[in-house]
Design a protein around this motif. Sequence first.
Motif, PDB file in Angstrom:
ATOM      1  N   SER A   1      51.459  24.317  52.533  1.00  0.00           N
ATOM      2  CA  SER A   1      52.696  23.545  52.478  1.00  0.00           C
ATOM      3  C   SER A   1      53.187  23.242  53.881  1.00  0.00           C
ATOM      4  CB  SER A   1      53.771  24.332  51.722  1.00  0.00           C
ATOM      5  OG  SER A   1      55.020  23.652  51.782  1.00  0.00           O
ATOM      6  N   SER A   2      53.906  22.170  54.006  1.00  0.00           N
ATOM      7  CA  SER A   2      54.621  21.913  55.256  1.00  0.00           C
ATOM      8  C   SER A   2      55.737  22.943  55.385  1.00  0.00           C
ATOM      9  CB  SER A   2      55.220  20.511  55.257  1.00  0.00           C
ATOM     10  OG  SER A   2      56.054  20.339  56.399  1.00  0.00           O
TER      11      SER A   2
ATOM     12  N   ALA B   1      57.529  28.597  53.399  1.00  0.00           N
ATOM     13  CA  ALA B   1      56.294  29.322  53.708  1.00  0.00           C
ATOM     14  C   ALA B   1      55.126  28.344  53.656  1.00  0.00           C
ATOM     15  CB  ALA B   1      56.077  30.449  52.703  1.00  0.00           C
ATOM     16  N   VAL B   2      54.243  28.396  54.643  1.00  0.00           N
ATOM     17  CA  VAL B   2      53.133  27.440  54.673  1.00  0.00           C
ATOM     18  C   VAL B   2      51.999  27.839  53.735  1.00  0.00           C
ATOM     19  CG1 VAL B   2      53.649  26.689  57.018  1.00  0.00           C
ATOM     20  CG2 VAL B   2      52.027  28.552  56.656  1.00  0.00           C
ATOM     21  N   ALA B   3      51.987  29.095  53.290  1.00  0.00           N
ATOM     22  CA  ALA B   3      50.952  29.566  52.369  1.00  0.00           C
ATOM     23  C   ALA B   3      51.443  30.852  51.703  1.00  0.00           C
ATOM     24  CB  ALA B   3      49.640  29.814  53.103  1.00  0.00           C
TER      25      ALA B   3
ATOM     26  N   LEU C   1      47.746  23.086  60.943  1.00  0.00           N
ATOM     27  CA  LEU C   1      48.270  22.512  59.702  1.00  0.00           C
ATOM     28  C   LEU C   1      47.584  21.189  59.360  1.00  0.00           C
ATOM     29  CD1 LEU C   1      52.056  23.336  60.144  1.00  0.00           C
ATOM     30  CD2 LEU C   1      50.593  24.158  58.296  1.00  0.00           C
ATOM     31  N   LYS C   2      47.260  20.396  60.387  1.00  0.00           N
ATOM     32  CA  LYS C   2      46.577  19.124  60.118  1.00  0.00           C
ATOM     33  C   LYS C   2      45.209  19.363  59.494  1.00  0.00           C
ATOM     34  CE  LYS C   2      48.887  16.007  63.346  1.00  0.00           C
ATOM     35  NZ  LYS C   2      48.760  15.142  64.553  1.00  0.00           N
ATOM     36  N   ARG C   3      44.550  20.455  59.919  1.00  0.00           N
ATOM     37  CA  ARG C   3      43.255  20.775  59.301  1.00  0.00           C
ATOM     38  C   ARG C   3      43.420  21.145  57.832  1.00  0.00           C
ATOM     39  NH1 ARG C   3      42.413  23.687  64.153  1.00  0.00           N
ATOM     40  NH2 ARG C   3      42.585  25.704  63.081  1.00  0.00           N
ATOM     41  N   LYS C   4      44.622  21.551  57.461  1.00  0.00           N
ATOM     42  CA  LYS C   4      44.915  21.890  56.064  1.00  0.00           C
ATOM     43  C   LYS C   4      45.479  20.688  55.300  1.00  0.00           C
ATOM     44  CE  LYS C   4      43.982  26.096  57.333  1.00  0.00           C
ATOM     45  NZ  LYS C   4      42.610  26.614  57.127  1.00  0.00           N
ATOM     46  N   GLY C   5      45.511  19.525  55.963  1.00  0.00           N
ATOM     47  CA  GLY C   5      46.013  18.321  55.317  1.00  0.00           C
ATOM     48  C   GLY C   5      47.520  18.157  55.399  1.00  0.00           C
ATOM     49  N   ILE C   6      48.163  18.902  56.307  1.00  0.00           N
ATOM     50  CA  ILE C   6      49.619  18.865  56.431  1.00  0.00           C
ATOM     51  C   ILE C   6      50.003  18.225  57.758  1.00  0.00           C
ATOM     52  CG2 ILE C   6      51.746  20.221  56.499  1.00  0.00           C
ATOM     53  CD1 ILE C   6      50.284  20.399  53.816  1.00  0.00           C
ATOM     54  N   THR C   7      50.806  17.168  57.704  1.00  0.00           N
ATOM     55  CA  THR C   7      51.408  16.577  58.902  1.00  0.00           C
ATOM     56  C   THR C   7      52.906  16.815  58.818  1.00  0.00           C
ATOM     57  OG1 THR C   7      49.704  14.872  59.069  1.00  0.00           O
ATOM     58  CG2 THR C   7      51.761  14.499  60.274  1.00  0.00           C
ATOM     59  N   VAL C   8      53.402  17.737  59.633  1.00  0.00           N
ATOM     60  CA  VAL C   8      54.824  18.092  59.578  1.00  0.00           C
ATOM     61  C   VAL C   8      55.657  16.859  59.911  1.00  0.00           C
ATOM     62  CG1 VAL C   8      56.626  19.593  60.485  1.00  0.00           C
ATOM     63  CG2 VAL C   8      54.293  20.460  60.243  1.00  0.00           C
ATOM     64  N   GLY C   9      56.668  16.604  59.099  1.00  0.00           N
ATOM     65  CA  GLY C   9      57.507  15.424  59.267  1.00  0.00           C
ATOM     66  C   GLY C   9      57.136  14.307  58.316  1.00  0.00           C
ATOM     67  N   LYS C  10      55.873  14.310  57.851  1.00  0.00           N
ATOM     68  CA  LYS C  10      55.409  13.289  56.903  1.00  0.00           C
ATOM     69  C   LYS C  10      55.052  13.886  55.552  1.00  0.00           C
ATOM     70  CE  LYS C  10      53.656  10.082  60.417  1.00  0.00           C
ATOM     71  NZ  LYS C  10      52.482   9.317  60.913  1.00  0.00           N
ATOM     72  N   THR C  11      54.345  15.024  55.568  1.00  0.00           N
ATOM     73  CA  THR C  11      53.962  15.669  54.315  1.00  0.00           C
ATOM     74  C   THR C  11      55.120  16.504  53.784  1.00  0.00           C
ATOM     75  OG1 THR C  11      51.710  15.879  55.193  1.00  0.00           O
ATOM     76  CG2 THR C  11      52.249  17.138  53.210  1.00  0.00           C
TER      77      THR C  11
ATOM     78  N   PRO D   1      57.082  19.438  51.655  1.00  0.00           N
ATOM     79  CA  PRO D   1      56.684  20.793  51.241  1.00  0.00           C
ATOM     80  C   PRO D   1      56.410  20.851  49.747  1.00  0.00           C
ATOM     81  CG  PRO D   1      59.047  20.692  51.649  1.00  0.00           C
ATOM     82  CD  PRO D   1      58.484  19.372  52.095  1.00  0.00           C
ATOM     83  N   LEU D   2      55.631  21.847  49.338  1.00  0.00           N
ATOM     84  CA  LEU D   2      55.353  22.025  47.923  1.00  0.00           C
ATOM     85  C   LEU D   2      56.608  22.383  47.152  1.00  0.00           C
ATOM     86  CD1 LEU D   2      51.999  24.059  48.041  1.00  0.00           C
ATOM     87  CD2 LEU D   2      52.299  21.640  47.478  1.00  0.00           C
ATOM     88  N   ASN D   3      57.535  23.092  47.831  1.00  0.00           N
ATOM     89  CA  ASN D   3      58.809  23.482  47.226  1.00  0.00           C
ATOM     90  C   ASN D   3      58.609  24.299  45.955  1.00  0.00           C
ATOM     91  OD1 ASN D   3      61.582  23.670  47.236  1.00  0.00           O
ATOM     92  ND2 ASN D   3      61.908  21.768  46.140  1.00  0.00           N
ATOM     93  N   ALA D   4      57.615  25.219  45.980  1.00  0.00           N
ATOM     94  CA  ALA D   4      57.338  26.050  44.803  1.00  0.00           C
ATOM     95  C   ALA D   4      58.500  26.956  44.467  1.00  0.00           C
ATOM     96  CB  ALA D   4      56.086  26.897  45.054  1.00  0.00           C
TER      97      ALA D   4
END
Length: 455
Positions: A163-164, A203-205, A304-314, A316-319
Amino acid sequence: MKIRQQLVTKNKHTYGGVNPLLGVVVHETGNTSRGANAAAHANLQKNGNSRDASWHITVDEKEAVQSYPDTAQCWHAGNREANTTRLAVEICVNEDGDFNAAFRNAAAVVRMKRIEHGWSRANVEQHFDHSGKDCPSRIRAEGRWEEFLDLTEPEGETVTQFSSPLPAGTYRTDSFDGLHGGRQHMGTDWAGPHVGDMTEVYAVADGVIEHIGGPERGAVLPGHSGLIIVIDHGILKDANGSDRIRTNYGHLSKIYVREGQRVKAGQVIGRTGRTGNVTGVHLHMGVRENGTGYGNYFDPEAWLKRKGITVGKTPPLNAGGSAPAEVKPAGKPAPVKKVNSKADNTAIQKALTNMGLDVGYPDGEDGPKQKAGVRAFQKHHGLVQDEYWGPLTQDVYEYNKRLQRALNKMKSTTPKLKVDGWLGAPTHRRKADVLKRNKWTNANLISNLKKVQAW
């Protein structure tokens, strides 16, 4: 893997305190003599050991033998902090033994201890990590450390969602490894869409909250990070491979989690703020692997980019949905007496003198001059100025010397550095020259030094 008990009855070579068991250090015996197996090394310890050294468990291709209980503080890592807080496992390298089988058995022992003590992959360390000694030398020479770590993994411990850490619309205000008053910036800073905005932090993971709090509870991160959260994520696996990661989130205004709590990727854990050493509201995020040293931090944005996350654009999952009730960091724990031994103080005084600081004659007493010298070192390197040379100050000192040694191995037009642990103008000039010559950036300096085997 069964561990045979053959405990030493006279603890001649231990500190005598109780080991809090913060992790395990892996060694190789270095003894290639025929017959130098686990039983021989266990007998050596039981019979008094002529060397000023001790360790908990010895492993060969046939068995593992325990000489000291896990809670003993053995002399094994060349570093008091590691000696008093880590378990030691020695792998036999005798020429008449089967090293590959001993390698696998040692990994099985470490896996058992990880399960027993709740350790993550990051808690499995090399002797090299603490003293710079080339140990475990054969594993290092053959490039098998990651293989060893993989064999220590409990089954089924994987994470696939990321997650972002911040909502869409946030932006980067400072990048990883930028210079701040002569010290390195071990993270990335992001701020809200508008100046002064406070936003939720996610949390990012998946992971476990390892620490929450602030400086009043003891500095656990480099610099002045204010209210912080540290998450141990275990091993994170995705299409790009696996990482063993801790993440930290600093300068928070609110904390919504408790130590020991399990969190999910995208769960709200806090809120950005301006606590600690800051000029405005933002999140300082750090990512580190396999330990706590400065050299174990790397670029959160790139990771994070390697995980497909671009902070500011992606987004969060907001689980975790909306923010829960705020959790106040626990008050200051029971006072810990910050006292080094006379021998440690003498070593500290010699180190400070080598840096050019006037701390007087090295008499082993933690007097005003030593405190002033420690405070000067801490101030220069962005640490909390508590005048106590503790584990974090030692960690920074050892990292600095390691960096200086690495820079000295590189071609440069600047003079060779004095390896004294003080990152002054000569170090920064040589570092800048090395970066320019090799077309490197601050962000990838350490990884590139490792690639050319200078680190």
